[in-house]
Every structure is written in structure tokens, then in C-alpha cells.
Design an enzyme around this catalytic site. Sequence first.
Site, PDB file in Angstrom:
ATOM      1  N   HIS A   1     100.477  10.839  41.943  1.00 20.38           N
ATOM      2  CA  HIS A   1     100.294  10.820  43.185  1.00 20.38           C
ATOM      3  C   HIS A   1      99.042   9.792  43.606  1.00 20.38           C
ATOM      4  O   HIS A   1      98.967   9.141  44.663  1.00 20.38           O
ATOM      5  CB  HIS A   1      99.692  12.236  43.820  1.00 20.38           C
TER       6      HIS A   1
ATOM      7  N   HIS B   1     101.444  17.945  34.117  1.00 18.60           N
ATOM      8  CA  HIS B   1     100.718  18.791  35.303  1.00 18.60           C
ATOM      9  C   HIS B   1      99.724  17.539  35.708  1.00 18.60           C
ATOM     10  O   HIS B   1      99.843  17.072  36.991  1.00 18.60           O
ATOM     11  CB  HIS B   1     100.053  20.092  35.214  1.00 18.60           C
ATOM     12  N   GLU B   2      98.700  17.464  35.097  1.00 14.90           N
ATOM     13  CA  GLU B   2      97.717  16.544  35.424  1.00 14.90           C
ATOM     14  C   GLU B   2      98.120  14.999  35.921  1.00 14.90           C
ATOM     15  O   GLU B   2      97.578  14.193  36.584  1.00 14.90           O
ATOM     16  CB  GLU B   2      96.330  16.435  34.563  1.00 14.90           C
TER      17      GLU B   2
ATOM     18  N   GLU C   1     100.137  20.337  45.001  1.00 16.40           N
ATOM     19  CA  GLU C   1     100.607  20.762  43.898  1.00 16.40           C
ATOM     20  C   GLU C   1     102.151  20.294  43.630  1.00 16.40           C
ATOM     21  O   GLU C   1     102.582  20.488  42.575  1.00 16.40           O
ATOM     22  CB  GLU C   1     100.333  22.391  43.441  1.00 16.40           C
TER      23      GLU C   1
ATOM     24  N   HIS D   1      99.459  14.784  39.130  1.00 21.48           N
ATOM     25  CA  HIS D   1      98.365  14.349  40.138  1.00 21.48           C
ATOM     26  C   HIS D   1      98.143  13.001  39.931  1.00 21.48           C
ATOM     27  O   HIS D   1      97.902  12.340  41.067  1.00 21.48           O
ATOM     28  CB  HIS D   1      97.144  15.210  39.847  1.00 21.48           C
TER      29      HIS D   1
HETATM   30 ZN   LIG Z   1      96.932  20.990  39.905  1.00 18.66          ZN
END
Ligand SMILES: [Zn+2]
Length: 679
Positions: free
Chosen positions: A477, A470-471, A499, A474
Site C-alpha cells: 500500500h 500482512h505487514e 487493513e 501494508h
Molecule cells: Zn494491519
Amino acid sequence: MTQNPFLSSYTTPHQTAPFDKIKNADYLPALKDGLAQGRKDVDAIVANTATPTFENTIVALERSGDLLGKVTSVLFNLNSAETTPELQKIVKEASPLLSEYGNDITLNEKLFARVKAVYDQRASLKLDPESAMLLEKSYKRFARNGANLNEKGKERLRAIDKELSQLSLQFGENVLNETNEYTMVVTDEKDLAGLPDFARDAAKATAKQKGKEGWVFTLQAPSYGPFMQYADNRELRKKLFMAYNGRGFHGDKNDNSAIINKIVNLRYERANLLGYKTHADFVLEESMAGSRDKVQSFLNELVTYARPAAERQLAELTTYAKAHGFTDDKLQTWDNSYYAEKLKKEKYDLDDETLKPYFKLENVLNGVFTVANKLYGVTFKERTDIPVYNSEVKTFDVFDKDGKFLAVFYGDYFPRAGKRSGAWMNDIQGQKVENGENIRPHIINVCNFTRPTDTKPSLLTFYEVTTLFHEFGHGLHGMLANGKYESLSGTSVPRDFVELPSQVMENWCYDPEALKLFAKHYQTGEVIPNELIEKIRASQNFMAGMANLRQLRLGLVDMYYHGQKPTGETISQVESRVDSVANLFPHVDGIAVSPAFSHIFAGGYSAGYYSYKWSEVLDADAFEFFKEKGGLDNKAAADSFRKNVLEKGGSEKPMELYKKFRGREPSPKAMLRRSGLIL
Ligand SMILES: [Zn+2]
């Protein structure tokens, strides 16, 4: 005297922050210089006698305060990941200076006049989409803070904002008091039946700490959660449940009912003052969803799918409970986790210890690098000469598929005193183009994962594995960002869009093709067996209908308060309206969700709670596209996602970016299929 490292160009690799040279004494002087420099930049824009243009006003404002950004990014990153009492003191001193600085800009009437002059000519300026977005954001930054109001209006707005911030603080304090003041003391060991040792031990320790005999349970999650899941004593489960769900609702000094009423009315008045119909209209203007109607119909539509599934699952759970000693007719909310936990164990029997050997941290990190490489062609090369703030932090050069330098990536994975809990991504340097040069970002992931021991490496729980992905999502991105303006670059996007890159990465943790690349037993090297992968996938959807309905219910409560003229109804009336569509459990007097709903009354999620579900819809819909296009080995989906989403940041409207990526607006069907709510 040594030179303040913030005040000259960094001489480190890629001009990374010289963590080894920065001292506590450097922050405030550099920050004050940064504030002065930023103010000088702004003054120069205002004093410019030339006609306001996009370049001399909007771009100049965007470029102002460079030094300030340099100092604050280091300061706030460290305050989260490696804080000390001295650093906290510095932050305390810096925070009011920074908000004053922000206010000085948004309340600067001469500056706004120039911004507005440019904004009013926007139709004839022929700006590219990114610049048009910068102009719109710059204008709204003022307008949404009341710059267009007359003196009386401005005064009223300031009064409302002041009152709202006090009310939100009071709301949060009341919830905290209610959470901290309650204890349930158990003195008869028989009442602990069903509880695992860790929960008993923790309760014993709490009792000791509070000077009580026996065992003490509290409303803190690590105490409350296991009790609701495991305690056989139904009366005590009910007692603790009622205490938890009655927080802020006892008609005493901590009661939040009147505060909710005031907040809802003030937010409505504030929205009207600024020219919006409701608070939700004000909030949602800057979201991907875009409007109140869109959010309302989104929630309503999902209820039509979640409710029948939840009904089926509740029936299954009731049947199971009755076969295991439950004698009432209907399950109550305080029975839910208890029987669900047992049924889940019976159906899947999957625990962390079984999975952990397959998830050595180094293997998982290599796994996420491999996934990123297969999708986007990027490569990672560890280096040891980039300064770090703690020797546990790892640093990597990130290269694009053509070998060009793309970003610096920092990974900080273990808990320490001084690191706040949770997991997050941040940039230490943002991406932008300046004087024709593409300044590449420095991105960090900070987590709190299981530490290695003397005998074992760091073996992650499955939840930690998904958190790492998940991180890192990010992170991509940020790392792949490719915009002109820093304020629109990377993760600077609306909350109901931010998200997508992170959650879409989590999907690979459930994907056999991707899992087999890295989930290898740390001792034997054996690849994770298919039956374990199947169990992971199946248990993910356990009681998904009920979980969905619970989230939708909260989203509907939020919209009921903020999406219309305040109705003046009591909290119980409001909630019973929502419950008639989105709650399957019998009504119980004396409890409510609103008085402890801190997300929307103490935090920043008002008219935004739907975004949790919205993000799930997006990531499932996006991931289905990856799978349709061949998964990891087919570049079509990845190329489109990179070009239209990851590189673009907030430079265009999120719905437009999504449509370019996917060819259409998001559909909830993929999320419903993934959760097993539809076939
Ligand atoms: Zn998040």
C-alpha cells in the site's frame, strides 16, 4: 563540529535516512528548527494578502513543515524499533512540542478563515477528485476540532476534551491495576493437572519472583490463556475466569462503571456540540462504512449468520465434553477454551513444530516477493549500501514492471531489546509529487520473529508467516502509492479500510497455489504436502461461528454505548440487552466486558470496534475476486486492485474506490463462506 545530518539533503542512495550518521544530539535541535520552519510556513499562508485559493492556502498548508516530517519519521521509527533510554527521553521532550504545534495550527483562526473561504467555494473550483479530497480533509481537520464554534462552545469543547483524556487514562490505569494486582496461588500440584510444562514452569517462575510457595497464575495473557485452555480443575478455571472478567467491576477504587457513564455522556455532548447526532455519527463520518445505520445493520446481519453456526458449534462442543467427563447440563464460558482446545487437537492435531520446517524466513520472504511479482510485476533487489540502524535490517530496491525505481523496502524481522513487541509497517519517507517529481517512498516492516540458532535457521510459525504477509501487504500500500499529496498517500486511509491491503495478502498463505511456491522444507526442499495445507485451512475455521459471535458482541456493545443518546442503564443492563442476541453462554453475575473494554474506553476504537469484522469482510470479498479472476496468474484482479486501491491511498472515498475495484459494494458472503458459516 559536525553538521546535523537532518539539516541538509541526504547524500545516501535514494536519499535514504543516514542512520549511520544521525546521533541522539541531532534530534532536538533539528526538531526545533523544523517547528520554527513549519510555523514560518503557516505564518506566510496567513500573511498572504492575496485572495485565498486552493494553491496558496490548502496546498501551501499541505507542504508546510517538511523538515519536521523528516526528523519525526526517523525519531518515531527508531523509538519503536531500536529505542534506548536516551531516545525515550528525547521523545518525551518532543511529544508536547509536537502536540502544541498541531494545536497552534488547528486553533489558528486566521488560518481557518482562509481554509473555510476556499472550502465555501468548493462547488465552483472544478478540482480533481484528489484535490477535492485534500480540501475536504483540510477543512474537516479544523471543523471537527471545533473551529466553527463560538467562544463559549470552544471553551466547553476544550473542557470536555480535557476531562475525556483524564477519564480514558484513569480507565486504562484501573484495568492495569486490576490485571497486575491479582494472583492465584496454587500449592497442591494436583491442581496443575492438564497444564503443559511451559505453563507450569512459567507459574513456578512467577511464584519465585513474587516470593511465594508453589505456582502463581496471573491475569496476563501468557499465564491466563494457557490456564483456561489446559487446566483440568474446573473450579480454578472458574476462579481465574471470574477474576479476569470482573476486572474494573468490583465496586472498589479500580471500578470503571462510573467512568464509563461519564465518558459515554461526555462523548455524546461533544458530538452534539459539533453538530452530530451521536458520537458514532461523529466518528463514522470519516470511515468507509460512512454511517451509524450502515454499521448497525452490518453487525445485525452478521449475527443472523454467526449465531446459528455458533449454536451448532456449541452443541458439538457440549456433546464432545459430555463424552469426556463433563457432567453438567450446559457448558459455561470458562469451559469453552478448555474443551475447544481438546476437540481441536483431536480433529486436526496440527502444531507449530510440524509446520515450521517449511517456513524458513528467507523462503517466506522470497515467497511474498514472488507473490507480489506475479500480481503486480514488481521486483526486489537486495542492496547493502543503504544505511541501517541495526545490522540485522535488510534493504531492497523495489522496481516496477517496466524497471522503473518504485521504492526502498526495509525488513527488520528479529526481536531485540529496544524493539517493542508486535509487528508493524511504517514509512520513513512518504510518497508525493512535488514540482513535477514523483518522490518515491521508503517503507519498513518491523516484526519479532523466531530467531535463528547455532544449528537452525529462522523457522517461522504459521502465525508468523501470516504476519509477514500482512505487514508486507501494508508495505505494498505504501510502495505502490501514487498520489499527489503525502497526507492522502499510501496507508493514510480510514481505519475500516486500512487493513484491506494487508489482510488480502494473508489469504495467499492459505492458498495451495501460492504456498507451494515457497513452503519448502528447509533441509530436504520438499514442497509442503497437500494434507498439511488441508489441515491448515480446516483448522482456521475451527469454531469460527463462536469466534464471530464473540467479536460481533463486542461491536454491538460499542455501538450501544455510542450510537444513541445515553440510556442511563447500568453496565449489566446494557450488556444483557446485547447478550440476548449475541451471547450463547448462561449469564453470570459479577462479570462484564465493558469495565475492561480498553479499546473503546481507553484507546481510540470507540464506535470503531466493528472495523475488525468489517476488514475481514473486505479482504474475503476482495480475495474471492482475485480467485474468480484466475488467482496469481491472471492480472485482471491485481491490476484493478493496484489501480483502484493500492495506488490511490486516501485520495478518494474508500467505498468509491472499492466499488471501482470490485464493481459493487462489499458483500459479507465471501467472509461467511471462507469461515464455513454458509456454503
Ligand atoms: Zn494491519
